[in-house]
Design an enzyme around this catalytic site. Sequence first.
Site, short mmCIF file in Angstrom:
data_model
loop_
_atom_site.label_atom_id
_atom_site.label_comp_id
_atom_site.label_asym_id
_atom_site.label_seq_id
_atom_site.Cartn_x
_atom_site.Cartn_y
_atom_site.Cartn_z
N LYS A 124 0.83 -1.21 0.00
CA LYS A 124 0.00 0.00 0.00
C LYS A 124 0.86 1.26 0.00
CE LYS A 124 -4.22 -1.74 2.15
NZ LYS A 124 -5.12 -1.67 3.31
N LYS A 162 -5.04 -11.03 -6.41
CA LYS A 162 -6.31 -11.10 -5.69
C LYS A 162 -7.25 -9.98 -6.09
CE LYS A 162 -5.42 -8.24 -1.72
NZ LYS A 162 -5.44 -7.91 -0.34
N LYS A 173 -10.28 -4.02 -3.71
CA LYS A 173 -10.83 -2.69 -3.94
C LYS A 173 -9.74 -1.68 -4.27
CE LYS A 173 -15.26 -2.63 -3.26
NZ LYS A 173 -16.34 -2.15 -4.02
P1 TYM Z 1 -10.54 -6.18 4.56
O1 TYM Z 1 -11.61 -5.21 4.94
O2 TYM Z 1 -9.56 -5.76 3.54
O3 TYM Z 1 -11.21 -7.51 4.05
C1 TYM Z 1 -12.22 -8.19 4.78
C2 TYM Z 1 -12.02 -9.69 4.64
O4 TYM Z 1 -12.10 -10.10 3.28
C3 TYM Z 1 -10.99 -10.91 2.95
N1 TYM Z 1 -10.66 -10.72 1.51
C4 TYM Z 1 -10.51 -11.72 0.64
N2 TYM Z 1 -10.61 -13.05 0.77
C5 TYM Z 1 -10.40 -13.80 -0.34
N3 TYM Z 1 -10.13 -13.28 -1.56
C6 TYM Z 1 -10.02 -11.94 -1.74
N4 TYM Z 1 -9.76 -11.44 -2.95
C7 TYM Z 1 -10.21 -11.10 -0.60
N5 TYM Z 1 -10.18 -9.76 -0.42
C8 TYM Z 1 -10.46 -9.54 0.89
C9 TYM Z 1 -9.87 -10.42 3.85
O5 TYM Z 1 -8.86 -11.39 4.01
C10 TYM Z 1 -10.62 -10.14 5.13
O6 TYM Z 1 -10.76 -11.32 5.91
N6 TYM Z 1 -7.17 -5.88 8.25
C11 TYM Z 1 -8.46 -6.44 7.88
C12 TYM Z 1 -9.57 -6.05 8.82
C13 TYM Z 1 -9.34 -6.30 10.27
C14 TYM Z 1 -9.38 -7.56 10.92
C15 TYM Z 1 -9.16 -7.28 12.31
C16 TYM Z 1 -9.56 -8.87 10.49
C17 TYM Z 1 -9.10 -5.36 11.23
N7 TYM Z 1 -9.00 -5.95 12.44
C18 TYM Z 1 -9.12 -8.31 13.24
C19 TYM Z 1 -9.52 -9.88 11.43
C20 TYM Z 1 -9.29 -9.61 12.80
C21 TYM Z 1 -8.84 -5.93 6.50
O7 TYM Z 1 -8.42 -4.88 6.10
O8 TYM Z 1 -9.77 -6.69 5.87
#
Ligand code: TYM
Length: 332
Positions: free
Chosen positions: A112, A195, A198
Amino acid sequence: RPRVLSGIQPTSGSFHIGNYLGAVRQWVALQETHDAFYMVVDLHALTLPQDPKELQENTRLAAAQLLATGLDPDRCTLFVQSHVPEHTQLSWLMECLTGFGEASRMTQFKDKSARQGADRTSVGLFTYPILQVADILIYQANQVPVGEDQRQHIELTRNLAERFNGRYGKIFTVPEAYILRETAKIFDLQDPTVKMSKSASSPKGIIDLLDDPKASAKKIKSAVTDTGTEIRFDPENKPGISNLLTIHATLTDSTIAEVEQKYSGKGYGALKTDLAEIVSDWAAPFRARTREYLDDPETLDSLLAKGAEKARAVAAETLAQAYDKVGLLPGK
Ligand code: TYM
């Protein structure tokens, strides 16, 4: 009951199908068997510039989408991260336990920040994984259902839990990542070697769940595939087709082998046409339910307030233990 915790960012507006298949679908299943905590991570969203009004709207929209996928506030604790200030308080203790080099090795940060340029990269983006560590540890979660891209952050969580426990006495549960192999990584429709994301994918590469079904159908039909004709799961040589097979199999509760069988001898067009319909059939009721929750913001807000209250009870207890262990003088 073992405990699970996970979170999703409200930045995106609509969730995409990678969020759903990689993570949220598992959340819905796990609320039946686990003590489940799920949250909209609005503080994490602030690591990139956000329009304040949009952030607020997107936070409600994310909560509405989570409810629409089947999260049930009677069976899980659903809340907004900033409603539980203990996360950021524990995060400070964790920051003080994290090496600068250790934080610098987080690949999501590297990606990022490289995209944005160093001048526009906030310190918040750098410490983002440590807030995530606090999110998880403060609930003593046993498992964290996420997609593959979060694995390194869960590894960091395990390391910091062990470090804290070793240094100050064992108070934290060391969590495990809960990542389903089949759906761990859903790929970009236009570039099926990366992957779906967004922040990185072009709009044509993403299936947004709130999109108009015609738009999604168009994207699926123009998904990049190889020049062959055979419908076979082979991520290395046929990443595009394999991605479509994964989405198809998961949404229809079939195995990949069953879907391969169904399309043996048929062309890519047949698979794409059917998949467009499957996605649209799944998304139509999802969109309607999301709209219902959004149409009644008072109910939505009070449901989130109840969730925050339940979450805070757990978080406050862990934070008090951690403050005590590190030697902070209790304020009376
Ligand atoms: P975020 O908001 O980017 O994504 C939410 C969840 O979606 C999953 N994901 C995917 N899985 C499979 N294929 C893809 N192309 C794909 N894109 C997104 C992500 O792995 C995620 O599980 N840092 C985290 C949010 C967070 C979090 C936490 C998660 C904050 N605190 C504590 C678990 C525990 C994030 O930005 O997810």
